[in-house]
Design a protein around this motif. Structure first.
Motif, short mmCIF file in Angstrom:
data_model
loop_
_atom_site.label_atom_id
_atom_site.label_comp_id
_atom_site.label_asym_id
_atom_site.label_seq_id
_atom_site.Cartn_x
_atom_site.Cartn_y
_atom_site.Cartn_z
N LEU A 36 -17.72 2.55 -3.80
CA LEU A 36 -18.47 1.49 -3.13
C LEU A 36 -19.93 1.49 -3.55
O LEU A 36 -20.58 2.54 -3.58
N THR A 37 -20.47 0.30 -3.85
CA THR A 37 -21.86 0.18 -4.25
C THR A 37 -22.37 -1.21 -3.91
O THR A 37 -21.59 -2.15 -3.72
N VAL A 38 -23.70 -1.37 -3.85
CA VAL A 38 -24.31 -2.68 -3.64
C VAL A 38 -25.62 -2.73 -4.41
O VAL A 38 -26.34 -1.73 -4.50
N SER A 59 -24.36 -5.24 -11.03
CA SER A 59 -23.70 -4.71 -9.82
C SER A 59 -22.39 -3.99 -10.15
O SER A 59 -22.00 -3.06 -9.44
N SER A 73 -15.37 -7.91 -5.03
CA SER A 73 -16.81 -7.98 -4.81
C SER A 73 -17.15 -8.91 -3.66
O SER A 73 -16.37 -9.81 -3.31
N ALA A 123 -22.06 -6.58 -3.55
CA ALA A 123 -21.43 -5.32 -3.19
C ALA A 123 -20.09 -5.29 -3.92
O ALA A 123 -19.40 -6.30 -3.97
#
Length: 323
Positions: A36-38, A59, A73, A123
């Motif tokens: 998970l990333t943003v 992203s 996303s 995200a």
């Protein structure tokens, strides 16, 4: 400040914030984990379509750097309330949709906020086997360092805003930032590497420092082997440098030993705050040639730029830079 706050955790959090990794990892099953990333930011190019495409590529990069496959996303957008901005937002979204389509990653929702200055990003969720996560504590002595994109996007972006950038250099700059790190990530996983990170806001030096700190290693870089945009070298020589790059230089200065013959412009670019930069790959020395060959056969301009060397934190200087 963040270090004083009690963030909730549990046993399924495989990668959190302790080692400044590119993304968080949460175990779903014994064989599957979510990555998970943003990431979002203000415009760095004038063309709204390309701004959207760059934001999307950027992203996704954190997921690729973890050795994972992005699968979905969510859009994050802030924009002025003026109706005149809506056609611009549409172009930003069009660029982002095209890039996510290229990456085969669906956009399944998002959130918008009215704001005076536009900001845009995503995200992203990816998937990876829990035993195959490429995290910051994975570097080992003897690893070769391979970089997959040239440095200098922060300096060039500042040059564009200041009106002093050569227009002919902008196309190369945009092509680099919109190039997905997807294929480079697939190749490094196929070859078998120790770990990887993507080079973004903290620059090459900063992101290398994060991995070395987590892995309790040191490294030697060769500035003469490191790829730079020619326009970025020209602008850095004229002190056209963004604030983020200057901050990086001050932050990491105590941990970097520069040889006297490393030009100041190269020192600046090795600290330059990148957007949608390349992957910095830590590969066992015996596999360096195989990795470089495989990347270059795919048209990826990968460069061998240094090595992880003997010695730990007790010896002070974390990164040695030679010409």
């Amino acid at each position: 400040m963040l270090g004083q706050l009690p963030f909730p955790m549990n046993r399924n959090v495989l990668v959190g914030m302790s080692n400044a990794d590119d993304a968080g990892v949460y175990r779903l099953t014994d064989d599957l984990a979510a990555v998970l990333t943003v990431d979002f930011f203000t415009p760095i190019v004038d063309d709204p379509y390309w701004f959207g495409a760059i934001a999307a590529a950027n992203s996704l990069s954190d997921v690729y750097a973890m050795g994972a496959r992005p699968v979905a996303s969510l859009n994050v957008a802030m924009f002025p309330s003026s109706p005149e901005f809506l056609p611009i937002l549409r172009e930003i979204m069009r660029g982002a949709i095209d890039k996510m389509t290229e990456a085969e990653v669906p956009i399944i929702g998002g959130h918008t906020v009215r704001d005076k200055e536009p900001k845009f990003g995503f995200a992203v969720m990816g998937l990876v086997h829990p035993d195959k996560i490429l995290h910051n504590a994975g570097a080992r002595e003897g690893d070769a360092l391979v970089l997959t994109k040239p440095l200098g996007t922060g300096v060039i972006s500042t040059g564009i805003k200041s009106g002093v950038c050569d227009p002919a250099a902008v196309d190369e700059f945009v092509r680099s930032m919109t190039l997905l790190n997807r294929r480079a990530a697939e190749i490094m996983v196929e070859v078998g590497v120790s770990t990887a990170t993507d080079v973004t806001g903290f620059g090459l030096i900063g992101h290398l420092h994060e991995v070395l700190s987590a892995s309790r290693c040191r490294a030697r870089l060769f500035s003469g082997r490191t790829p730079y945009f020619k326009e970025a070298l020209r602008l850095a020589g004229k002190k056209t440098v963004p604030g983020g790059t200057i901050a990086n230089m001050k932050t990491y200065a105590p941990d970097v030993g520069w040889a006297k013959d490393v030009p100041e412009a190269e020192q600046i670019l090795m600290n330059d705050a990148q957007t949608s930069g390349g992957l910095l790959i830590f590969v066992p020395g015996a596999r360096k040639k195989a990795l470089l060959s495989a990347l270059q056969q795919e048209g990826i301009e990968a460069s061998y730029i240094g090595d992880v060397i003997e010695g730990g934190v007790e010896e002070g200087i974390r990164i040695i830079v030679e010409k």
